[in-house]
Design an enzyme around this catalytic site. Structure first.
Site, PDB file in Angstrom:
ATOM      1  N   TYR A  90       2.544  11.867   7.089  1.00 43.12           N
ATOM      2  CA  TYR A  90       2.401  12.223   5.394  1.00 43.12           C
ATOM      3  C   TYR A  90       3.337  12.669   4.946  1.00 43.12           C
ATOM      4  O   TYR A  90       3.879  11.941   3.400  1.00 43.12           O
ATOM      5  CB  TYR A  90       1.224  12.729   4.587  1.00 43.12           C
ATOM      6  CG  TYR A  90      -0.756  12.838   5.309  1.00 43.12           C
ATOM      7  CD1 TYR A  90      -1.264  11.095   4.606  1.00 43.12           C
ATOM      8  CD2 TYR A  90      -1.427  13.100   6.380  1.00 43.12           C
ATOM      9  CE1 TYR A  90      -1.973  10.905   5.319  1.00 43.12           C
ATOM     10  CE2 TYR A  90      -2.312  13.075   6.561  1.00 43.12           C
ATOM     11  CZ  TYR A  90      -2.392  11.844   6.209  1.00 43.12           C
ATOM     12  OH  TYR A  90      -4.260  11.727   7.139  1.00 43.12           O
ATOM     13  N   ASN A 111      -6.338   1.929   1.045  1.00 45.54           N
ATOM     14  CA  ASN A 111      -6.168   1.192   1.950  1.00 45.54           C
ATOM     15  C   ASN A 111      -6.750   0.449   2.390  1.00 45.54           C
ATOM     16  O   ASN A 111      -8.111   0.297   3.321  1.00 45.54           O
ATOM     17  CB  ASN A 111      -5.595   0.853   3.342  1.00 45.54           C
ATOM     18  CG  ASN A 111      -4.986  -0.139   4.465  1.00 45.54           C
ATOM     19  OD1 ASN A 111      -4.868  -0.722   3.816  1.00 45.54           O
ATOM     20  ND2 ASN A 111      -4.450   0.281   5.483  1.00 45.54           N
ATOM     21  N   CYS A 119      -3.016   2.674   8.488  1.00 46.05           N
ATOM     22  CA  CYS A 119      -2.975   4.083   8.278  1.00 46.05           C
ATOM     23  C   CYS A 119      -3.508   4.895   9.439  1.00 46.05           C
ATOM     24  O   CYS A 119      -3.447   5.743   9.050  1.00 46.05           O
ATOM     25  CB  CYS A 119      -3.800   4.172   6.815  1.00 46.05           C
ATOM     26  SG  CYS A 119      -5.641   3.407   7.146  1.00 46.05           S
ATOM     27  N   HIS A 120      -3.897   4.777  10.584  1.00 47.01           N
ATOM     28  CA  HIS A 120      -4.036   5.427  10.980  1.00 47.01           C
ATOM     29  C   HIS A 120      -3.328   6.070  11.869  1.00 47.01           C
ATOM     30  O   HIS A 120      -3.061   7.259  12.740  1.00 47.01           O
ATOM     31  CB  HIS A 120      -5.304   4.548  12.439  1.00 47.01           C
ATOM     32  CG  HIS A 120      -4.478   3.901  12.690  1.00 47.01           C
ATOM     33  ND1 HIS A 120      -4.668   2.204  12.327  1.00 47.01           N
ATOM     34  CD2 HIS A 120      -4.194   3.898  14.143  1.00 47.01           C
ATOM     35  CE1 HIS A 120      -3.940   1.462  13.208  1.00 47.01           C
ATOM     36  NE2 HIS A 120      -3.787   2.263  14.490  1.00 47.01           N
ATOM     37  N   GLU A 149      -2.956   3.218  21.230  1.00 46.27           N
ATOM     38  CA  GLU A 149      -1.858   3.093  21.060  1.00 46.27           C
ATOM     39  C   GLU A 149      -1.154   3.306  21.897  1.00 46.27           C
ATOM     40  O   GLU A 149       0.515   3.972  22.169  1.00 46.27           O
ATOM     41  CB  GLU A 149      -1.180   2.519  19.609  1.00 46.27           C
ATOM     42  CG  GLU A 149      -2.140   1.446  19.033  1.00 46.27           C
ATOM     43  CD  GLU A 149      -1.698   1.451  17.516  1.00 46.27           C
ATOM     44  OE1 GLU A 149      -0.740   2.563  17.211  1.00 46.27           O
ATOM     45  OE2 GLU A 149      -2.324   0.423  16.960  1.00 46.27           O
TER      46      GLU A 149
END
Length: 155
Positions: A90, A111, A119-120, A149
């Protein structure tokens, strides 16, 4: 404008995608029930999501939502630039756009295109941070997506 909610079965649960009459994606939520999403999912989105969850798609190439404040859109644009398999804090995003980490977190929570505008991939300076998917298991979904990911975040 008519809205057409559709359901997709992700490995961690249902996704709800909401389209307009031209099959433009308006919203993507990391939860959903079939009774609230009665329309068939457009085939090209079925393929995109299948490819993402199979590890073949790393960027949805989706425009950010225009349904947000100028500030929110600025944050979402910065989030959209975070590559697959990477995270930003952030604080990183706040520095990039000249803001404050809490304000960035607030914009992340608004979002409307979760997963697609990833946003993850935004985490706290020391740990996972929050996640607003509307699910009780929101942080577990965030962990799942990051692991998918190839990202491990210390908590």
């Amino acid at each position: 404008m008519m809205k057409y909610p559709c359901l997709y079965q992700a490995p961690f649960g249902n996704l709800t995608l909401v389209f307009d009459e031209n099959q433009n994606l308006l919203e993507l939520h990391l939860s959903g029930k079939s009774e609230y999403a009665p329309y068939p999912l457009p085939e090209h989105w079925q393929q995109k999501l299948d490819d993402y969850f199979a590890g073949r798609l790393q960027d949805f190439k989706q425009e950010i939502s225009r349904n947000g404040t100028a500030y929110q859109q600025k944050v979402w644009q910065a989030i959209a630039a975070i590559p697959y398999g990477c995270v930003a804090t952030y604080q990183d995003i706040a520095r990039q756009i000249g803001s404050h980490p809490r304000a960035v977190g607030g914009a992340c929570g608004k979002n409307p295109l979760a997963l697609v505008i990833p946003c993850h991939r935004v985490v706290a300076k020391h740990g996972l941070g929050g996640f607003s998917s509307g699910e009780d298991e929101a942080l577990n979904i965030k962990r799942w997506l990051l692991k998918h990911e190839g990202v491990t975040v210390e908590e």
